[in-house]
Motif scaffolding. Structure first.
Motif, PDB file in Angstrom:
ATOM      1  N   ILE A 222       0.881  -1.235   0.112  1.00  0.00           N
ATOM      2  CA  ILE A 222      -0.048  -0.053   0.188  1.00  0.00           C
ATOM      3  C   ILE A 222       0.921   1.180  -0.101  1.00  0.00           C
ATOM      4  CG2 ILE A 222      -1.811   1.261   1.244  1.00  0.00           C
ATOM      5  CD1 ILE A 222      -2.695  -1.501   0.040  1.00  0.00           C
ATOM      6  N   LEU A 223       0.639   2.119  -1.040  1.00  0.00           N
ATOM      7  CA  LEU A 223       1.423   3.502  -1.059  1.00  0.00           C
ATOM      8  C   LEU A 223       0.285   4.358  -0.960  1.00  0.00           C
ATOM      9  CD1 LEU A 223       4.015   2.519  -3.731  1.00  0.00           C
ATOM     10  CD2 LEU A 223       4.320   2.333  -1.266  1.00  0.00           C
ATOM     11  N   ALA A 224       0.013   5.143   0.165  1.00  0.00           N
ATOM     12  CA  ALA A 224      -1.019   6.173   0.393  1.00  0.00           C
ATOM     13  C   ALA A 224      -0.199   7.492   0.479  1.00  0.00           C
ATOM     14  CB  ALA A 224      -1.905   5.611   1.727  1.00  0.00           C
ATOM     15  N   ASP A 251       3.438   5.616   4.016  1.00  0.00           N
ATOM     16  CA  ASP A 251       3.044   7.023   3.397  1.00  0.00           C
ATOM     17  C   ASP A 251       3.931   7.815   2.725  1.00  0.00           C
ATOM     18  OD1 ASP A 251       2.102   9.491   3.445  1.00  0.00           O
ATOM     19  OD2 ASP A 251       1.953   9.676   5.668  1.00  0.00           O
ATOM     20  N   VAL A 252       3.580   7.713   1.595  1.00  0.00           N
ATOM     21  CA  VAL A 252       4.499   8.230   0.517  1.00  0.00           C
ATOM     22  C   VAL A 252       5.043   9.655   0.878  1.00  0.00           C
ATOM     23  CG1 VAL A 252       3.598   7.140  -1.301  1.00  0.00           C
ATOM     24  CG2 VAL A 252       2.827   9.230  -1.014  1.00  0.00           C
ATOM     25  N   THR A 253       4.464  10.476   1.662  1.00  0.00           N
ATOM     26  CA  THR A 253       4.785  11.705   2.183  1.00  0.00           C
ATOM     27  C   THR A 253       5.947  11.618   3.147  1.00  0.00           C
ATOM     28  OG1 THR A 253       3.201  11.975   4.004  1.00  0.00           O
ATOM     29  CG2 THR A 253       2.557  12.791   1.995  1.00  0.00           C
ATOM     30  N   LYS A 254       6.344  10.302   3.728  1.00  0.00           N
ATOM     31  CA  LYS A 254       7.310  10.066   4.606  1.00  0.00           C
ATOM     32  C   LYS A 254       8.469   9.176   4.159  1.00  0.00           C
ATOM     33  CE  LYS A 254       4.198  10.749   8.694  1.00  0.00           C
ATOM     34  NZ  LYS A 254       3.557  10.297   9.979  1.00  0.00           N
ATOM     35  N   THR A 255       7.922   8.124   3.581  1.00  0.00           N
ATOM     36  CA  THR A 255       8.725   7.338   2.520  1.00  0.00           C
ATOM     37  C   THR A 255       8.532   7.276   1.260  1.00  0.00           C
ATOM     38  OG1 THR A 255       8.524   5.629   4.506  1.00  0.00           O
ATOM     39  CG2 THR A 255       9.505   4.917   2.522  1.00  0.00           C
ATOM     40  N   TRP A 285       3.892   9.804  -9.726  1.00  0.00           N
ATOM     41  CA  TRP A 285       4.858   9.490  -8.840  1.00  0.00           C
ATOM     42  C   TRP A 285       5.513   8.129  -8.888  1.00  0.00           C
ATOM     43  CZ3 TRP A 285       5.100  11.460  -3.121  1.00  0.00           C
ATOM     44  CH2 TRP A 285       6.391  11.346  -2.786  1.00  0.00           C
ATOM     45  N   VAL A 286       4.766   7.176  -8.464  1.00  0.00           N
ATOM     46  CA  VAL A 286       4.709   5.661  -8.089  1.00  0.00           C
ATOM     47  C   VAL A 286       5.228   5.230  -9.652  1.00  0.00           C
ATOM     48  CG1 VAL A 286       3.758   3.572  -7.609  1.00  0.00           C
ATOM     49  CG2 VAL A 286       3.342   5.707  -6.309  1.00  0.00           C
ATOM     50  N   LEU A 287       4.685   5.561 -10.639  1.00  0.00           N
ATOM     51  CA  LEU A 287       4.901   4.822 -11.987  1.00  0.00           C
ATOM     52  C   LEU A 287       6.633   5.358 -12.256  1.00  0.00           C
ATOM     53  CD1 LEU A 287       1.787   4.956 -13.881  1.00  0.00           C
ATOM     54  CD2 LEU A 287       2.706   3.137 -12.713  1.00  0.00           C
ATOM     55  N   ASP A 288       6.787   6.592 -11.979  1.00  0.00           N
ATOM     56  CA  ASP A 288       8.417   7.040 -11.975  1.00  0.00           C
ATOM     57  C   ASP A 288       9.269   6.067 -11.323  1.00  0.00           C
ATOM     58  OD1 ASP A 288       7.324   9.011 -13.942  1.00  0.00           O
ATOM     59  OD2 ASP A 288       7.279  10.495 -12.554  1.00  0.00           O
ATOM     60  N   ALA A 289       8.784   5.861 -10.109  1.00  0.00           N
ATOM     61  CA  ALA A 289       9.521   5.010  -9.282  1.00  0.00           C
ATOM     62  C   ALA A 289       9.708   3.606  -9.883  1.00  0.00           C
ATOM     63  CB  ALA A 289       8.980   5.082  -7.853  1.00  0.00           C
ATOM     64  N   VAL A 290       8.797   3.132 -10.434  1.00  0.00           N
ATOM     65  CA  VAL A 290       8.638   1.720 -11.234  1.00  0.00           C
ATOM     66  C   VAL A 290       9.477   1.723 -12.169  1.00  0.00           C
ATOM     67  CG1 VAL A 290       7.525   0.040 -12.283  1.00  0.00           C
ATOM     68  CG2 VAL A 290       6.524   1.214 -10.387  1.00  0.00           C
ATOM     69  N   ASP A 291       9.760   2.891 -12.911  1.00  0.00           N
ATOM     70  CA  ASP A 291      10.605   3.061 -14.117  1.00  0.00           C
ATOM     71  C   ASP A 291      12.036   3.120 -13.632  1.00  0.00           C
ATOM     72  OD1 ASP A 291       8.612   3.188 -15.996  1.00  0.00           O
ATOM     73  OD2 ASP A 291       8.552   5.354 -16.161  1.00  0.00           O
ATOM     74  N   ASP A 292      12.289   3.764 -12.238  1.00  0.00           N
ATOM     75  CA  ASP A 292      13.546   3.512 -11.853  1.00  0.00           C
ATOM     76  C   ASP A 292      14.105   2.234 -11.221  1.00  0.00           C
ATOM     77  OD1 ASP A 292      13.702   6.406 -12.087  1.00  0.00           O
ATOM     78  OD2 ASP A 292      13.150   6.862  -9.944  1.00  0.00           O
TER      79      ASP A 292
END
Length: 529
Positions: A222-224, A251-255, A285-292
């Motif tokens: 879960i990425l919230a 929590d993506v604002t913290k991690t 933002w998450v999909l960019d991290a997946v590309d990384d």
């Protein structure tokens, strides 16, 4: 003699004495409430600091609440409470005065077992007493639990099963926990313990370890975004921690997503799923991290991505069948069921390059899933856009009419739920797909035209479809948007090319009226991985 010393009635000295008493009582009446308020504020601050100190040192995920949403009883003193604290990992509820005792007496969810000798199939239930969910039923007698006005009955914090006090037997206390309905989504603590031991032994054969959990095991991360949807994301974080292993919830604002997604590397190849709770920006933002992850050579650990849309707009989630917005209308447990039923599909990802006089502009190339050109910034400065820009589709220049906006998109919905490419549906055009490597390019004549399109009173000006789109801006300043982020752009060349595919999850359980007309198309694009 003493009587002679007393001031005569009505004398000036008697008036001064009365005035002194009046001043004294006035000061007391003013200062006493101020002192009491100050003292209460000081005590409240001390209690707050004390609670925060307990929260900081505790292994529980304590949260304050001013009012519990249902009849609640303290897990220590068993008294009815209206306000206090609750753990958003194991569900314990406690009065403020019993907080320290509860912290010492009760153990929270273990994200990793301390005993390395335990195996994957030997974890017992973890029971806590009282405050069981409404409409829950005893696993032994099948009758309703938690219906008595007191602290009663038990709940396992892993499988969520409940049992009456009188039905609780010694055998149940040591019975193996199967993790309940969501066992295929949960990462068991014993699995992480075994992984930790394997890494110490320099072994990486996680497939053998995961085979004990079954072929249907697709662990969910879960990425919230706790700031999305009027801070609804913060409440969702706690609800997911209750149902899953807290280590799976971020929590993506913290991690940041790129760090949270490293948990996928501890899971079997192609097994992980991710649920993004937020708006289209959070999904990007998450999909960019997946590309990384692909750049790092972690293609085998790439997860499939589902969306729980928070806030407004959310055109990507709408395209993928998750709706335009979530406001708590369905339980979080149902959200998890929908994720388990979802099918894997591909989503085109695009690269936007902005070139200015032979070199890249300050905006570095960005991978996106759609491109606006723009709607919110349509003003008279965009009039006669055909004289200010040149458009090329797959290398061929296209003649433009007098437009005020050009929109390039890859998904079916736009502008908060409008199926832009299809328009009113009264003309035959190939339906927009998000996995065919093609972009749809349309034009609008003004803001009023946009409004007509959204209420299905007009069609857009369909310019065409292309694999590569190039816009040459000749004017000094033009309003633009990429993924909903507006800015003013000077003379430049904007080139949009295909970059990669993202593996998404499509949920077909609910359909809108607009979706019914394109059901056959959606069936074509489903690809089970």
């Amino acid at each position: 003699m003493e009587a002679e010393r007393r001031p005569a009635p009505g004398s000036p000295s008697e008036g001064l004495f009365a005035d002194g008493h009046l001043i004294l009582w006035t000061l007391c009446s003013v200062l006493l409430p101020v002192f009491i308020t100050f003292w209460c504020s000081l005590q409240r601050s001390r209690r707050l600091l004390h609670r925060r100190d307990i929260f900081r040192k505790s292994k529980h995920g304590w949260r304050d609440t001013d009012l519990f949403s249902q009849p609640t009883y303290c897990c220590v003193c068993a008294q009815h409470i209206l306000q206090g604290a609750f753990c958003d990992c194991c569900g314990l509820r406690v009065d403020e005065g019993c907080l320290k005792k509860a912290d010492r007496r009760f153990q929270c969810k273990e994200i990793m077992l301390k005993n390395d000798t335990k195996v994957l199939d030997a974890m017992p239930h973890h029971w806590i007493r009282g405050n069981v969910p409404l409409c829950s039923y005893c696993m032994v007698c099948k009758q309703q639990c938690g219906c008595q006005p007191k602290l009663c009955d038990y709940r396992c914090i892993w499988c969520q099963k409940t049992v009456h006090d009188e039905c609780m037997k010694n055998s149940l206390k040591n019975e193996k926990c199967d993790f309940g309905e969501f066992k295929n989504l949960i990462i068991p603590p014993s699995y992480l313990t075994s992984i930790n031991q394997m890494r110490k032994d320099k072994k990486t054969d996680y497939e053998v370890l995961a085979s004990k959990l079954g072929k249907q095991w697709t662990p969910l991360i879960i990425l919230a975004n706790s700031r999305s949807g009027t801070n609804m994301g913060e409440g969702l974080l706690g609800e997911f921690r209750i149902l899953l292993n807290p280590v799976q919830v971020f929590d993506v604002t913290k991690t940041p997503p790129i760090k949270a997604l490293q948990l996928c590397t501890l899971l079997p190849y192609y097994s992980a799923r991710v649920l993004v709770c937020g708006g289209d920006g959070t999904v990007g933002w998450v999909l960019d991290a997946v590309d990384d992850m692909k750049i790092k050579g972690q293609e085998k650990y790439i997860p499939q991505v589902a969306v729980l849309p928070l806030g407004t707009g959310n055109d990507l989630s709408n395209t993928l069948g998750w709706g335009t917005g979530y406001a708590g209308e369905i339980p979080v447990a149902q959200v998890l069921r929908n994720v388990m039923e979802a099918d894997g599909i591909k989503l085109d990802r695009w690269k936007v390059q902005v070139t200015n006089k032979g070199y890249y502009n300050l905006r570095k190339p960005k991978a996106v899933y759609l491109f606006y050109g723009t709607k919110d910034c349509l003003v008279q400065e965009c009039k006669d856009l055909n004289k200010k820009v040149e458009l090329e589709l797959d290398g061929e220049q296209v003649a433009l009419p007098s437009l005020e906006g050009i929109i390039v998109l890859n998904i079916g919905y736009w502008g908060g739920g409008c199926r832009l490419w299809e328009g009113m549906g009264d003309e035959t055009y190939p339906l927009a797909r998000h996995d065919d490597g093609l972009l749809e390019v349309v034009g609008v004549y003004g803001s009023f035209h946009c409004a007509q399109i959204q209420v299905k009173l007009a069609n857009p000006f369909r310019i065409g479809q292309a694999h590569t789109v190039r816009l040459i801006l000749k004017c000094s300043m033009m309003p633009m948007q990429v993924d909903g982020e507006p800015w003013a752009q000077g003379p430049c060349t904007v080139t949009i090319t295909h970059k990669t595919h993202a593996m998404m999850l499509y949920f077909s359980g609910e359909q809108t009226d607009d979706d019914i007309s394109s059901t056959s198309d959606q069936e074509d694009i489903k690809e089970t991985e």
